[in-house]
Write a protein that holds these residues in place. Structure first.
Motif, PDB file in Angstrom:
ATOM      1  N   GLY A 148       0.991  -2.114   0.210  1.00  0.00           N
ATOM      2  CA  GLY A 148      -0.123  -0.433   0.040  1.00  0.00           C
ATOM      3  C   GLY A 148       0.532   1.395  -0.047  1.00  0.00           C
ATOM      4  O   GLY A 148       0.735   2.428  -0.915  1.00  0.00           O
ATOM      5  N   THR A 149       2.036   2.039   1.070  1.00  0.00           N
ATOM      6  CA  THR A 149       2.979   2.164   0.784  1.00  0.00           C
ATOM      7  C   THR A 149       3.830   2.697  -0.652  1.00  0.00           C
ATOM      8  O   THR A 149       3.256   3.651  -1.338  1.00  0.00           O
ATOM      9  CB  THR A 149       4.012   2.164   1.460  1.00  0.00           C
ATOM     10  OG1 THR A 149       3.156   2.079   3.026  1.00  0.00           O
ATOM     11  CG2 THR A 149       4.795   3.688   2.273  1.00  0.00           C
ATOM     12  N   SER A 150       3.776   1.365  -1.737  1.00  0.00           N
ATOM     13  CA  SER A 150       4.646   1.615  -2.456  1.00  0.00           C
ATOM     14  C   SER A 150       3.586   1.777  -3.676  1.00  0.00           C
ATOM     15  O   SER A 150       3.171   3.545  -4.091  1.00  0.00           O
ATOM     16  CB  SER A 150       5.385   0.007  -2.949  1.00  0.00           C
ATOM     17  OG  SER A 150       5.236  -0.042  -3.848  1.00  0.00           O
ATOM     18  N   TRP A 151       2.386   1.717  -3.566  1.00  0.00           N
ATOM     19  CA  TRP A 151       1.276   2.313  -4.420  1.00  0.00           C
ATOM     20  C   TRP A 151       0.417   3.500  -3.841  1.00  0.00           C
ATOM     21  O   TRP A 151       0.440   3.876  -5.021  1.00  0.00           O
ATOM     22  CB  TRP A 151       0.220   1.499  -4.348  1.00  0.00           C
ATOM     23  CG  TRP A 151       0.185  -0.372  -4.584  1.00  0.00           C
ATOM     24  CD1 TRP A 151       0.793  -0.644  -6.074  1.00  0.00           C
ATOM     25  CD2 TRP A 151      -0.876  -0.984  -4.047  1.00  0.00           C
ATOM     26  NE1 TRP A 151       0.588  -2.376  -5.576  1.00  0.00           N
ATOM     27  CE2 TRP A 151      -0.766  -2.605  -4.674  1.00  0.00           C
ATOM     28  CE3 TRP A 151      -1.635  -1.186  -3.079  1.00  0.00           C
ATOM     29  CZ2 TRP A 151      -0.551  -3.519  -4.303  1.00  0.00           C
ATOM     30  CZ3 TRP A 151      -2.444  -2.264  -3.195  1.00  0.00           C
ATOM     31  CH2 TRP A 151      -2.081  -3.848  -4.043  1.00  0.00           C
ATOM     32  N   ALA A 152       0.981   4.014  -3.307  1.00  0.00           N
ATOM     33  CA  ALA A 152       0.569   5.595  -2.560  1.00  0.00           C
ATOM     34  C   ALA A 152       1.523   6.098  -3.146  1.00  0.00           C
ATOM     35  O   ALA A 152       1.594   7.264  -3.490  1.00  0.00           O
ATOM     36  CB  ALA A 152       0.406   5.669  -1.098  1.00  0.00           C
ATOM     37  N   ARG A 153       3.034   5.945  -3.332  1.00  0.00           N
ATOM     38  CA  ARG A 153       4.280   6.496  -3.434  1.00  0.00           C
ATOM     39  C   ARG A 153       3.788   6.971  -4.999  1.00  0.00           C
ATOM     40  O   ARG A 153       4.295   7.704  -5.567  1.00  0.00           O
ATOM     41  CB  ARG A 153       5.288   6.139  -3.366  1.00  0.00           C
ATOM     42  CG  ARG A 153       5.929   5.962  -2.179  1.00  0.00           C
ATOM     43  CD  ARG A 153       5.939   7.573  -1.582  1.00  0.00           C
ATOM     44  NE  ARG A 153       6.597   7.716  -0.084  1.00  0.00           N
ATOM     45  CZ  ARG A 153       6.328   8.354   0.976  1.00  0.00           C
ATOM     46  NH1 ARG A 153       5.555  10.051   0.631  1.00  0.00           N
ATOM     47  NH2 ARG A 153       6.205   8.761   1.258  1.00  0.00           N
ATOM     48  N   GLU A 154       3.506   5.870  -5.978  1.00  0.00           N
ATOM     49  CA  GLU A 154       3.502   5.925  -7.261  1.00  0.00           C
ATOM     50  C   GLU A 154       2.017   6.649  -7.617  1.00  0.00           C
ATOM     51  O   GLU A 154       2.101   7.433  -8.902  1.00  0.00           O
ATOM     52  CB  GLU A 154       3.034   4.231  -7.862  1.00  0.00           C
ATOM     53  CG  GLU A 154       4.471   3.643  -7.743  1.00  0.00           C
ATOM     54  CD  GLU A 154       3.948   1.696  -7.563  1.00  0.00           C
ATOM     55  OE1 GLU A 154       3.138   1.555  -7.961  1.00  0.00           O
ATOM     56  OE2 GLU A 154       5.411   1.148  -7.820  1.00  0.00           O
TER      57      GLU A 154
END
Length: 196
Positions: A148-154
């Motif tokens: 989720g953190t990675s998706w949020a940054r993307e």
């Protein structure tokens, strides 16, 4: 000249996928018809509150909390934010936050939230130990928070916060340190730590 009065706006969305074992907030699961009915009532309430505020009030901070606001479809949340920005005088530099639980996030939802005007995301990680997450009654595992953190940054969230809980029953300092280390490796812009 009228002095501008800065204000903050909290929008409470009290529904969750499940009620976590530790939670004392006014929140819980609800069927979709009740969630939709609540949004209708919330729109009326926001309109009433906007009429009560003077034209000199400026909203500098908007926070969508709960519950788990991201239990709602991203389009519903973006429309609700559109209503807020239409009713209130919102600073162009306003911090507009939304709370989320990892199991309610998808890349598409995060992109829509970001394009809809949310510029800060607060993810309820709570722990990076899957046994602790199960004990707390959470609906996600540590890997869900990482994704989720990675998706949020993307999706373009440059302001990202992680919520953590410490002093869990049976938790040792070494375990809390491991959770902190894993959280920090994700590079959040803010960490909130709450004692259970």
């Amino acid at each position: 000249m009228t002095e501008v009065r800065p204000i903050a706006l909290y929008v409470h969305l009290p529904f969750c996928v499940r009620k976590c074992r530790y939670c004392d907030f006014n929140s819980g699961p609800a069927a979709e018809p009740l969630r939709i009915e609540y949004l209708t009532a919330l729109r009326r309430e926001l309109s009433a509150r906007a009429r009560e505020l003077s034209a000199s009030a400026r909203v500098d901070t908007i926070f969508f909390g709960g519950g788990t606001p991201t239990i709602y479809p991203a389009d519903d949340l973006a429309r609700l934010l559109d209503l807020v920005t239409g009713l209130f005088r919102v600073s162009p530099a306003a911090e507009i936050s939304i709370e989320a639980n990892p199991e309610t996030l998808t890349p598409r939802k995060l992109r829509r939230l970001r394009s809809g005007g949310f510029n800060r995301l607060s993810i309820g990680a709570q722990s990076f130990d899957d046994r602790e997450l199960t004990m707390l009654g959470r609906g996600h595992c540590a890997a869900d928070t990482v994704r989720g953190t990675s998706w949020a940054r993307e999706a373009g969230f440059d302001d990202l916060s992680l919520d953590l809980i410490y002093a869990l029953p049976g938790q040792r300092v070494a375990g809390w340190r491991r959770t902190l280390d894993r959280a920090l490796r994700l590079g959040p812009d803010h960490l909130s730590a709450y004692g259970l």
